[in-house]
Write an enzyme that holds these catalytic residues in place. Sequence first.
Site, PDB file in Angstrom:
ATOM      1  N   LYS A   1       0.779  -1.253   0.052  1.00 22.62           N
ATOM      2  CA  LYS A   1       0.066   0.004  -0.053  1.00 22.62           C
ATOM      3  C   LYS A   1       0.848   1.366   0.033  1.00 22.62           C
ATOM      4  O   LYS A   1       0.196   2.422  -0.228  1.00 22.62           O
ATOM      5  CB  LYS A   1      -0.857  -0.154   1.099  1.00 22.62           C
ATOM      6  CG  LYS A   1      -2.032  -0.979   0.973  1.00 22.62           C
ATOM      7  CD  LYS A   1      -2.895  -0.599   0.088  1.00 22.62           C
ATOM      8  CE  LYS A   1      -4.178  -1.734   0.025  1.00 22.62           C
ATOM      9  NZ  LYS A   1      -5.171  -1.146  -1.234  1.00 22.62           N
TER      10      LYS A   1
HETATM   11  C1  LIG Z   1      -2.424  -7.473   3.614  1.00 20.47           C
HETATM   12  C2  LIG Z   1      -3.230  -6.953   2.299  1.00 20.47           C
HETATM   13  N1  LIG Z   1      -3.038  -7.655   1.308  1.00 20.47           N
HETATM   14  C3  LIG Z   1      -3.658  -7.372   0.244  1.00 20.47           C
HETATM   15  C4  LIG Z   1      -4.421  -6.071   0.060  1.00 20.47           C
HETATM   16  C5  LIG Z   1      -5.111  -5.991  -1.338  1.00 20.47           C
HETATM   17  O1  LIG Z   1      -4.820  -4.846  -1.867  1.00 20.47           O
HETATM   18  P1  LIG Z   1      -5.902  -4.105  -2.910  1.00 20.47           P
HETATM   19  O2  LIG Z   1      -6.398  -3.124  -2.048  1.00 20.47           O
HETATM   20  O3  LIG Z   1      -4.924  -3.325  -3.925  1.00 20.47           O
HETATM   21  O4  LIG Z   1      -6.842  -4.980  -3.601  1.00 20.47           O
HETATM   22  C6  LIG Z   1      -4.556  -5.431   1.127  1.00 20.47           C
HETATM   23  C7  LIG Z   1      -5.328  -4.117   1.059  1.00 20.47           C
HETATM   24  O5  LIG Z   1      -5.595  -3.590   2.005  1.00 20.47           O
HETATM   25  C8  LIG Z   1      -4.051  -5.778   2.258  1.00 20.47           C
HETATM   26  O6  LIG Z   1      -3.983  -4.935   3.321  1.00 20.47           O
END
Ligand SMILES: Cc1ncc(COP(=O)(O)O)c(C=O)c1O
Length: 324
Positions: free
Chosen positions: A44
């Site tokens: 992120k």
């Molecule tokens: C630990 C974790 N993995 C994967 C994701 C997924 O990312 P996206 O929001 O781009 O789908 C997030 C999103 O907050 C996350 O915190």
Amino acid sequence: MQIQKNVLELIGKTPMIQLDRCLPKTKHSIFGKAEFLNPGGSVKDRIALRIIESAEKRGDLTAGGTIIEATSGNTGLGLCMVAAIKGYKSIIVMPDKMSKEKIDTLKAYGAKVILTPSGVEATDPRSHYSVAKKLSQETPNSYYANQFHNEDNMQTHYETTGPEIWEQMGGKIDCLVNGAGTGGTISGIGKFLKEKNPDIKIILADPIGSILHDLYKYNEIKTPPAPYLIEGIGEDMLPGNMKFKYVDDVIQFNDKEAMQMCRNIVRNEGLFIGPSSAATVVCALKWAEKQTEPKRIVTFLCDNGDRYLSKVFNDDWMKANHLL
Ligand SMILES: Cc1ncc(COP(=O)(O)O)c(C=O)c1O
């Protein structure tokens, strides 16, 4: 070795690591994109920087402003890190199921943290989405990052993460597996990789209890959303950044599979990652089982395990949740 101007220059260009000892005997090659090595500890960081810099360019965010966001924690951490460098304040709104480590780290960065009840519907005025949006309307000189619908999210991964993966794999990639919270990561990378080679399969790893599986398969919610313990992926609403047209299939997993694989990866690969990362490896193995030819599969090591010490790495918590 050059000197970095500040921590923001360390965001992105993360390594690709081959997985081995955590896997059962397999003819397939499985790799992990190490997003947990970003300075804020998760994938992120990429969108946090982009969303803030785009808002500055548009004049939507000005000196001394306040950044407000609804998040499962990681976007909040990225935004706080960027805000620290650029002198902004931050208010982070998060469901109360998220780990204590995330809350304490956000506060350590100087954020004001507001917890909302987990499990309320997305449209409920008590949900973290609704509270963050309302706060941004009431707070002067504030900017609502709105990661679930902000196009800068998906665009960041189309322009950075996708090209990095293609280059690191030398163009030899058969499948990418990732979970979705906002959907920005899997949609941005999926769009880029399919422009390079439309035969590359994009697989969404979705926790049982999330509505994304049904929406993808049936374009309607057949099984009502149900609680699950994994953080960051899975959804109770359809984010604007979730573009199913770049997804070839959805594979479901349960908390126990992800939590046990998480421990396995830490103890056998020495990679200190969180459960959503492990979930992508669990689903990569489920997809691989159905393949006849050897495949090169990229999974996503989304965030650092340091924010789950009181959970997946705590035996009492695992026992209490019947995960051991
Ligand atoms: C630990 C974790 N993995 C994967 C994701 C997924 O990312 P996206 O929001 O781009 O789908 C997030 C999103 O907050 C996350 O915190």
